[in-house]
Design a protein around this motif. Structure first.
Motif, PDB file in Angstrom:
ATOM      1  N   TYR A   1       0.752  -1.254   0.377  1.00  0.00           N
ATOM      2  CA  TYR A   1      -0.062   0.206  -0.194  1.00  0.00           C
ATOM      3  C   TYR A   1       1.052   0.995  -0.244  1.00  0.00           C
ATOM      4  O   TYR A   1       0.272   2.469   0.328  1.00  0.00           O
ATOM      5  N   ASP A   2       2.296   1.470  -0.496  1.00  0.00           N
ATOM      6  CA  ASP A   2       2.417   2.119  -0.688  1.00  0.00           C
ATOM      7  C   ASP A   2       3.210   3.539   0.539  1.00  0.00           C
ATOM      8  O   ASP A   2       2.850   3.893   1.109  1.00  0.00           O
ATOM      9  N   HIS A   3       3.615   2.741   2.020  1.00  0.00           N
ATOM     10  CA  HIS A   3       3.868   3.278   2.795  1.00  0.00           C
ATOM     11  C   HIS A   3       2.803   3.828   3.919  1.00  0.00           C
ATOM     12  O   HIS A   3       2.697   4.263   4.459  1.00  0.00           O
ATOM     13  N   ASN A   4       1.782   3.025   3.589  1.00  0.00           N
ATOM     14  CA  ASN A   4      -0.328   3.958   4.010  1.00  0.00           C
ATOM     15  C   ASN A   4      -0.791   2.938   5.109  1.00  0.00           C
ATOM     16  O   ASN A   4      -0.563   1.215   4.688  1.00  0.00           O
ATOM     17  N   ILE A   5      -0.910   2.862   6.082  1.00  0.00           N
ATOM     18  CA  ILE A   5      -1.290   2.564   7.026  1.00  0.00           C
ATOM     19  C   ILE A   5      -3.579   1.210   6.568  1.00  0.00           C
ATOM     20  O   ILE A   5      -3.644   0.247   7.507  1.00  0.00           O
ATOM     21  N   THR A   6      -3.570   1.864   5.584  1.00  0.00           N
ATOM     22  CA  THR A   6      -4.842   0.829   5.146  1.00  0.00           C
ATOM     23  C   THR A   6      -4.781  -0.301   5.138  1.00  0.00           C
ATOM     24  O   THR A   6      -5.234  -1.017   5.566  1.00  0.00           O
ATOM     25  N   GLY A   7      -3.436  -0.829   4.458  1.00  0.00           N
ATOM     26  CA  GLY A   7      -3.305  -2.725   4.324  1.00  0.00           C
ATOM     27  C   GLY A   7      -3.534  -3.139   5.578  1.00  0.00           C
ATOM     28  O   GLY A   7      -4.003  -4.459   6.069  1.00  0.00           O
ATOM     29  N   VAL A   8      -2.464  -2.567   6.838  1.00  0.00           N
ATOM     30  CA  VAL A   8      -2.955  -2.910   8.517  1.00  0.00           C
ATOM     31  C   VAL A   8      -3.869  -2.942   8.626  1.00  0.00           C
ATOM     32  O   VAL A   8      -4.308  -3.631   9.372  1.00  0.00           O
ATOM     33  N   VAL A   9      -4.642  -1.841   8.224  1.00  0.00           N
ATOM     34  CA  VAL A   9      -5.995  -1.038   9.636  1.00  0.00           C
ATOM     35  C   VAL A   9      -6.699  -2.726   8.374  1.00  0.00           C
ATOM     36  O   VAL A   9      -7.373  -3.340   9.243  1.00  0.00           O
ATOM     37  N   ILE A  10      -7.059  -2.938   7.459  1.00  0.00           N
ATOM     38  CA  ILE A  10      -7.708  -4.106   7.104  1.00  0.00           C
ATOM     39  C   ILE A  10      -7.677  -5.236   7.841  1.00  0.00           C
ATOM     40  O   ILE A  10      -8.072  -6.058   7.946  1.00  0.00           O
ATOM     41  N   PHE A  11      -6.463  -5.577   7.515  1.00  0.00           N
ATOM     42  CA  PHE A  11      -5.803  -6.907   8.416  1.00  0.00           C
ATOM     43  C   PHE A  11      -5.996  -7.426   9.941  1.00  0.00           C
ATOM     44  O   PHE A  11      -7.276  -8.063   9.957  1.00  0.00           O
ATOM     45  N   ILE A  12      -5.960  -5.830  10.713  1.00  0.00           N
ATOM     46  CA  ILE A  12      -7.370  -5.732  11.982  1.00  0.00           C
ATOM     47  C   ILE A  12      -8.299  -5.828  11.952  1.00  0.00           C
ATOM     48  O   ILE A  12      -8.675  -6.648  12.885  1.00  0.00           O
ATOM     49  N   ALA A  13      -8.961  -5.393  11.091  1.00  0.00           N
ATOM     50  CA  ALA A  13     -10.328  -4.819  10.212  1.00  0.00           C
ATOM     51  C   ALA A  13     -10.392  -7.095  10.328  1.00  0.00           C
ATOM     52  O   ALA A  13     -11.914  -7.666  11.051  1.00  0.00           O
ATOM     53  N   LEU A  14     -10.781  -6.961   9.571  1.00  0.00           N
ATOM     54  CA  LEU A  14     -10.015  -9.078   8.507  1.00  0.00           C
ATOM     55  C   LEU A  14     -10.448  -9.244  11.010  1.00  0.00           C
ATOM     56  O   LEU A  14     -11.330 -10.998  10.415  1.00  0.00           O
TER      57      LEU A  14
END
Length: 147
Positions: free
Chosen positions: A99-112
């Motif tokens: 995600y180009d150093h954006n936290i979106t992917g990590v937030v999605i992972f935590i959300a899942l």
């Protein structure tokens, strides 16, 4: 809390809290404000994660009969820990790159993971009332007869 209101509600409240606070927590970490970071860590780790991990030992142990409890809890807990906890740092690093150093992917992972927790705990039976205050209820059958 899990002894008073039940294992399931406490775990679900913790997962919902983690789900709701994931993105705000990362945003707060970016501010560099020490007091805000402490509040964010208290909400996510001190309340959300603690609610799940605090009720988990009793919840898992009470889900299984005493004849298989040790193996069932050990296998389930260790597989889950390896798949989610052990691989999480590597997965989050990969998601940050993806995600180009954006936290979106990590937030999605935590959300899942939070949603999986909410669904699986929601489908499990409440175990708060299955235990007994005396040790004979969880003692091996031969020891129960002796008591």
């Amino acid at each position: 809390m899990s002894d008073r209101i039940g294992r399931r509600p406490v775990s679900i409240i913790g997962a919902v809290l983690l789900l709701a606070s994931a993105r705000p927590c990362f945003r707060i970490l970016d501010t560099g404000e020490t007091w805000a970071i402490w509040v964010a860590l208290f909400v996510t780790l001190g309340a959300g994660q603690a609610a799940i991990l605090g009720s988990q030992p009793a919840f898992f142990a009470e889900l299984f009969d005493t004849s298989v409890r040790f193996s069932a809890v050990g296998i389930a807990n260790n597989i889950g820990t390896v798949l989610t906890g052990g691989l999480a740092p590597m997965l989050c690093s990969a998601l940050l790159l993806w995600y180009d150093h954006n936290i979106t992917g990590v937030v999605i992972f935590i959300a899942l993971l939070s949603v999986v927790t909410i669904v699986t705990v929601g489908l499990a039976r409440e175990t708060r009332y299955t235990g007994s205050s005396d040790e004979a209820a969880t003692a091996p059958r031969g020891l129960q007869q002796a008591l």
